[in-house]
Motif scaffolding. Structure first.
Motif, PDB file in Angstrom:
ATOM      1  N   LEU A 255       0.843  -1.195   0.000  1.00  0.00           N
ATOM      2  CA  LEU A 255       0.000   0.000   0.000  1.00  0.00           C
ATOM      3  C   LEU A 255       0.878   1.244   0.000  1.00  0.00           C
ATOM      4  CD1 LEU A 255      -2.480  -1.062   2.837  1.00  0.00           C
ATOM      5  CD2 LEU A 255      -2.936  -1.143   0.385  1.00  0.00           C
ATOM      6  N   MET A 256       0.538   2.183  -0.875  1.00  0.00           N
ATOM      7  CA  MET A 256       1.240   3.456  -0.876  1.00  0.00           C
ATOM      8  C   MET A 256       0.246   4.564  -1.179  1.00  0.00           C
ATOM      9  SD  MET A 256       4.615   4.690  -3.057  1.00  0.00           S
ATOM     10  CE  MET A 256       5.690   3.487  -2.299  1.00  0.00           C
ATOM     11  N   GLY A 257       0.223   5.576  -0.335  1.00  0.00           N
ATOM     12  CA  GLY A 257      -0.688   6.693  -0.536  1.00  0.00           C
ATOM     13  C   GLY A 257      -0.193   7.635  -1.615  1.00  0.00           C
ATOM     14  N   TYR A 258      -0.896   8.741  -1.808  1.00  0.00           N
ATOM     15  CA  TYR A 258      -0.519   9.699  -2.837  1.00  0.00           C
ATOM     16  C   TYR A 258       0.587  10.627  -2.324  1.00  0.00           C
ATOM     17  CZ  TYR A 258      -3.431  12.996  -0.202  1.00  0.00           C
ATOM     18  OH  TYR A 258      -3.957  13.784   0.798  1.00  0.00           O
ATOM     19  N   SER A 259       1.384  11.125  -3.253  1.00  0.00           N
ATOM     20  CA  SER A 259       2.396  12.157  -2.988  1.00  0.00           C
ATOM     21  C   SER A 259       3.385  11.771  -1.897  1.00  0.00           C
ATOM     22  CB  SER A 259       1.717  13.489  -2.620  1.00  0.00           C
ATOM     23  OG  SER A 259       0.884  13.933  -3.649  1.00  0.00           O
ATOM     24  N   VAL A 260       3.693  10.494  -1.783  1.00  0.00           N
ATOM     25  CA  VAL A 260       4.608  10.046  -0.735  1.00  0.00           C
ATOM     26  C   VAL A 260       5.962  10.734  -0.857  1.00  0.00           C
ATOM     27  CG1 VAL A 260       5.912   8.057   0.127  1.00  0.00           C
ATOM     28  CG2 VAL A 260       3.489   7.828  -0.379  1.00  0.00           C
ATOM     29  N   PHE A 261       6.449  10.899  -2.090  1.00  0.00           N
ATOM     30  CA  PHE A 261       7.756  11.516  -2.312  1.00  0.00           C
ATOM     31  C   PHE A 261       7.649  12.815  -3.110  1.00  0.00           C
ATOM     32  CE2 PHE A 261       8.499   6.994  -1.703  1.00  0.00           C
ATOM     33  CZ  PHE A 261       9.489   7.003  -0.741  1.00  0.00           C
ATOM     34  N   LYS A 262       6.474  13.411  -3.114  1.00  0.00           N
ATOM     35  CA  LYS A 262       6.289  14.678  -3.829  1.00  0.00           C
ATOM     36  C   LYS A 262       7.211  15.749  -3.249  1.00  0.00           C
ATOM     37  CE  LYS A 262       2.781  18.109  -5.049  1.00  0.00           C
ATOM     38  NZ  LYS A 262       1.357  18.529  -4.874  1.00  0.00           N
ATOM     39  N   GLY A 263       7.787  16.560  -4.127  1.00  0.00           N
ATOM     40  CA  GLY A 263       8.629  17.648  -3.665  1.00  0.00           C
ATOM     41  C   GLY A 263      10.022  17.236  -3.246  1.00  0.00           C
ATOM     42  N   CYS A 264      10.380  15.954  -3.436  1.00  0.00           N
ATOM     43  CA  CYS A 264      11.753  15.499  -3.135  1.00  0.00           C
ATOM     44  C   CYS A 264      12.614  15.803  -4.359  1.00  0.00           C
ATOM     45  CB  CYS A 264      11.764  14.015  -2.800  1.00  0.00           C
ATOM     46  SG  CYS A 264      10.816  13.587  -1.330  1.00  0.00           S
ATOM     47  N   GLU A 265      13.048  17.047  -4.479  1.00  0.00           N
ATOM     48  CA  GLU A 265      13.674  17.527  -5.703  1.00  0.00           C
ATOM     49  C   GLU A 265      15.071  16.971  -5.927  1.00  0.00           C
ATOM     50  OE1 GLU A 265      11.976  19.060  -7.888  1.00  0.00           O
ATOM     51  OE2 GLU A 265      10.214  19.276  -6.605  1.00  0.00           O
ATOM     52  N   ASN A 266      15.647  16.289  -4.941  1.00  0.00           N
ATOM     53  CA  ASN A 266      16.965  15.669  -5.109  1.00  0.00           C
ATOM     54  C   ASN A 266      16.880  14.181  -5.424  1.00  0.00           C
ATOM     55  OD1 ASN A 266      18.420  18.064  -4.485  1.00  0.00           O
ATOM     56  ND2 ASN A 266      18.008  17.725  -2.310  1.00  0.00           N
ATOM     57  N   GLU A 268      16.710  11.012  -7.365  1.00  0.00           N
ATOM     58  CA  GLU A 268      17.036  10.628  -8.737  1.00  0.00           C
ATOM     59  C   GLU A 268      16.936   9.126  -8.992  1.00  0.00           C
ATOM     60  OE1 GLU A 268      20.859  12.136  -9.792  1.00  0.00           O
ATOM     61  OE2 GLU A 268      20.199  14.235  -9.844  1.00  0.00           O
ATOM     62  N   THR A 269      17.065   8.313  -7.937  1.00  0.00           N
ATOM     63  CA  THR A 269      17.116   6.861  -8.128  1.00  0.00           C
ATOM     64  C   THR A 269      16.103   6.158  -7.243  1.00  0.00           C
ATOM     65  OG1 THR A 269      19.468   6.940  -8.710  1.00  0.00           O
ATOM     66  CG2 THR A 269      18.591   4.812  -8.006  1.00  0.00           C
ATOM     67  N   ILE A 270      15.320   5.274  -7.861  1.00  0.00           N
ATOM     68  CA  ILE A 270      14.367   4.439  -7.133  1.00  0.00           C
ATOM     69  C   ILE A 270      14.761   2.983  -7.324  1.00  0.00           C
ATOM     70  CG2 ILE A 270      11.956   3.749  -6.880  1.00  0.00           C
ATOM     71  CD1 ILE A 270      11.244   6.383  -8.330  1.00  0.00           C
ATOM     72  N   ASN A 271      15.011   2.315  -6.226  1.00  0.00           N
ATOM     73  CA  ASN A 271      15.200   0.864  -6.250  1.00  0.00           C
ATOM     74  C   ASN A 271      13.868   0.253  -5.825  1.00  0.00           C
ATOM     75  OD1 ASN A 271      18.087   1.093  -6.796  1.00  0.00           O
ATOM     76  ND2 ASN A 271      18.237   1.838  -4.700  1.00  0.00           N
ATOM     77  N   TYR A 272      13.145  -0.231  -6.804  1.00  0.00           N
ATOM     78  CA  TYR A 272      11.747  -0.605  -6.589  1.00  0.00           C
ATOM     79  C   TYR A 272      11.628  -2.123  -6.488  1.00  0.00           C
ATOM     80  CZ  TYR A 272       6.688  -0.683  -7.159  1.00  0.00           C
ATOM     81  OH  TYR A 272       5.342  -0.887  -6.971  1.00  0.00           O
ATOM     82  N   ASN A 273      11.316  -2.607  -5.270  1.00  0.00           N
ATOM     83  CA  ASN A 273      11.249  -4.048  -5.037  1.00  0.00           C
ATOM     84  C   ASN A 273       9.874  -4.540  -4.599  1.00  0.00           C
ATOM     85  OD1 ASN A 273      14.088  -4.433  -5.509  1.00  0.00           O
ATOM     86  ND2 ASN A 273      14.448  -3.461  -3.532  1.00  0.00           N
ATOM     87  N   ALA A 274       8.890  -3.627  -4.511  1.00  0.00           N
ATOM     88  CA  ALA A 274       7.556  -4.018  -4.036  1.00  0.00           C
ATOM     89  C   ALA A 274       6.934  -5.037  -4.981  1.00  0.00           C
ATOM     90  CB  ALA A 274       6.659  -2.789  -3.928  1.00  0.00           C
ATOM     91  N   MET A 275       6.552  -6.182  -4.443  1.00  0.00           N
ATOM     92  CA  MET A 275       6.093  -7.279  -5.292  1.00  0.00           C
ATOM     93  C   MET A 275       4.684  -7.064  -5.827  1.00  0.00           C
ATOM     94  SD  MET A 275       7.646 -10.442  -3.032  1.00  0.00           S
ATOM     95  CE  MET A 275       6.981 -11.716  -4.087  1.00  0.00           C
ATOM     96  N   PHE A 276       3.796  -6.505  -4.993  1.00  0.00           N
ATOM     97  CA  PHE A 276       2.385  -6.408  -5.376  1.00  0.00           C
ATOM     98  C   PHE A 276       1.782  -5.038  -5.054  1.00  0.00           C
ATOM     99  CE2 PHE A 276       3.088 -10.931  -4.291  1.00  0.00           C
ATOM    100  CZ  PHE A 276       2.768 -11.498  -5.506  1.00  0.00           C
ATOM    101  N   LEU A 277       2.559  -3.990  -5.059  1.00  0.00           N
ATOM    102  CA  LEU A 277       2.074  -2.679  -4.652  1.00  0.00           C
ATOM    103  C   LEU A 277       1.034  -2.134  -5.624  1.00  0.00           C
ATOM    104  CD1 LEU A 277       2.126  -0.002  -3.079  1.00  0.00           C
ATOM    105  CD2 LEU A 277       4.101   0.654  -4.450  1.00  0.00           C
ATOM    106  N   LYS A 278      -0.103  -1.685  -5.073  1.00  0.00           N
ATOM    107  CA  LYS A 278      -1.100  -0.969  -5.854  1.00  0.00           C
ATOM    108  C   LYS A 278      -1.151   0.454  -5.335  1.00  0.00           C
ATOM    109  CE  LYS A 278      -5.664  -1.259  -7.881  1.00  0.00           C
ATOM    110  NZ  LYS A 278      -6.906  -2.044  -8.037  1.00  0.00           N
ATOM    111  N   PRO A 279      -0.581   1.412  -6.068  1.00  0.00           N
ATOM    112  CA  PRO A 279      -0.489   2.781  -5.558  1.00  0.00           C
ATOM    113  C   PRO A 279      -1.797   3.542  -5.643  1.00  0.00           C
ATOM    114  CG  PRO A 279       0.421   2.657  -7.762  1.00  0.00           C
ATOM    115  CD  PRO A 279       0.046   1.251  -7.381  1.00  0.00           C
TER     116      PRO A 279
END
Length: 490
Positions: A255-266, A268-279
């Motif tokens: 589970l991930m809500g909206y705008s979790v990382f909004k405004g994080c202007e620095n 650059e890299t996402i290591n995305y390992n969530a197996m079944f995430l529905k944002p």
């Protein structure tokens, strides 16, 4: 002064003006403490029971269970607050403005800290929140201007620092540099660590299951965040407006809500390992990005099975997309309008490609793997795409909506290579492309006939079939196209 256990109430102003009063032996189990109010210059002021005293030392008895609201408010000479393990609750503003308190021990059994309980205790340098705390009031340590170290051990604590559109963190306006989250903590409450501007790194242990809304909102210098391996939920705006440069989303997150990382202007890299995430990516008709458009690198882990709607859409700095073999479903518009992506690799176990999934990319060539069984309309709509290597064995398309046709591939496609294991060519599969000729290998056994896979391919003049005449089910080949020469294998 010695207050015995039998005391049930202390009236307002009971000790005001005792100018030599330094030591209090406090034994009342849970006395109700009144506060005096004065109105001066149109403003309401709270007057402590210990105004104009020299109270320096409070010795709490072994049976004290509650420190009442505003009990020691404004005791400016008080230096130490040492509570016995008998204390269960500290009331609202109990030690507000005790500016010289340096040492605080809260006891191991305390469950509740009231609103602004230690507000403006300017001399506190370190505080430990015990495991049994279940409630912390708003701004409990607000404006503790020397508080640099916070050890947070509360296993399951409630804190709501969200008030309409404003935030009130537990220790706002504090120079906290060292935040230690204990190994038994299960959740990080709403906005509890919001706007800690000196915080640079956070390690969220494996014990944590949920990070609630705005938990670290506005920690502008927070650059290094490690999220534990068993977090299953990250709520809205949890890390919004922080200085994070790289983030790893663990496998456990669903589970991930909206705008979790909004405004994080620095970031650059996402290591995305969530197996079944529905944002949660939509607000009415608007798409709210989970990550800022500064993203340059998306590294998708080799256990990810599902990539949700719009999850990585509109990232103008992304240049390549590599979908690992573990991914089975890429939902609608997942990579929509990543306008500078020039390289796309799809994993060999992919089964579903949603509507608009890769629309707007700058790819010139794409390979559709054998495993794909469903392709949405406009999935690969891109003005630069010219070559399609099509290997899906039995894929169906989803190109009709409200009697409108939404082709899978753009008109820019001039070359289509049908793989050696393909059995089915669905309606509209290659519709509206600019191919002039196509070869259908002998492994193809069925071509859906309502409109045909080559509908409205106006440049198509030749179809070569590596099978004897009429050995493939289905006709016509291309509704809306004329003058096609079909050449069968003799």
């Amino acid at each position: 002064v010695v207050l015995p256990e039998s005391i049930e109430k202390i009236a307002s102003g009971a000790f005001i003006g005792m100018i030599n009063f330094e030591t209090l032996y406090y034994n009342s189990k849970d006395a109700v403490i009144d506060s005096a109010y004065q109105i001066r210059d149109g403003k309401v002021y709270v007057v402590s029971n210990f105004t104009d005293t020299k109270l320096k030392t409070i010795v709490f008895g072994n049976n004290v269970e509650k420190i009442g609201e505003r009990a020691f408010l404004g005791s400016v000479d008080l230096k130490d607050v040492i509570l016995n393990d008998s204390v269960l609750e500290i009331g609202k503003q109990a030690f507000y403005g005790c500016v010289n308190v340096k040492n605080i021990y809260l006891g191991n059994k305390i469950t509740k800290i009231g609103e602004e309980a230690f507000n403006s205790c300017h001399s506190i340098a370190s505080i430990t929140i015990p495991e049994n705390i279940t409630f912390i009031g708003t701004k409990a340590f607000f404006n503790c201007t020397n508080l640099k170290k916070l050890t947070y051990n509360a296993i399951e604590c409630e804190y709501d620092g969200i008030n309409g559109s404003s935030l009130a963190g537990m220790a706002m306006n504090c120079p906290i540099e060292n935040l230690i989250i204990g190994e038994k903590v299960k959740k990080i409450p709403n906005a509890i660590f919001a706007v800690l501007n000196n915080l640079k790194e956070v390690n969220i242990p494996n014990s944590v299951n949920f990070i609630y809304a705005a938990a670290f909102y506005g920690c502008e210098n927070l650059t290094d965040v490690k999220i534990g391996n068993y977090v299953f939920g990250i709520n809205s705006q949890a890390f919004q407006n922080t200085g994070i440069k790289e983030i790893t989303i663990p496998e456990s997150v669903i589970l991930m809500g909206y705008s979790v990382f909004k405004g994080c202007e620095n970031l650059e890299t996402i290591n995305y390992n969530a197996m079944f995430l529905k944002p949660s990516i939509k607000s009415g008709e608007d798409v709210i990005q989970e990550f800022p458009d500064t993203i340059k690198n998306v590294n998708i882990g080799n256990k990810v099975k599902y990539i949700g709607e719009y999850l990585f859409a509109y990232y103008k700095n992304l240049t390549k997309i590599n979908i690992p073999d573990s991914v089975q479903i890429i939902d609608n518009a997942a990579f929509l309008n990543d306008s500078n992506v020039t390289k796309l690799t799809l994993g060999k176990n992919l089964t579903k490609i949603g509507v608009l999934t890769f629309c707007g990319l700058k790819i010139k060539e794409v390979t559709i793997p054998e495993s794909v069984i469903n392709i949405g309309g406009q999935a690969f709509l891109s003005v630069t795409l010219n070559t399609v290597n099509y290997n899906a064995i039995n894929a169906k398309t989803n190109c009709l909506a409200n009697n409108e046709i939404y082709p899978v591939f753009p008109t820019s496609v001039t070359k289509i290579i049908i793989g050696p294991k393909v059995e089915l060519l669905d309606d509209f599969l290659f519709s509206s492309t600019s191919i002039t000729s196509i070869t259908i290998p002998e492994n193809v056994t069925s071509i859906l006939a309502t409109y045909g896979p080559f509908a409205f391919c106006k440049s198509l003049t030749e179809i070569r079939v590596d099978k004897p005449r009429d050995s493939i089910k289905g006709a016509p080949w291309a509704n809306g196209a004329t003058g096609i020469n079909v050449i069968w294998k003799e």
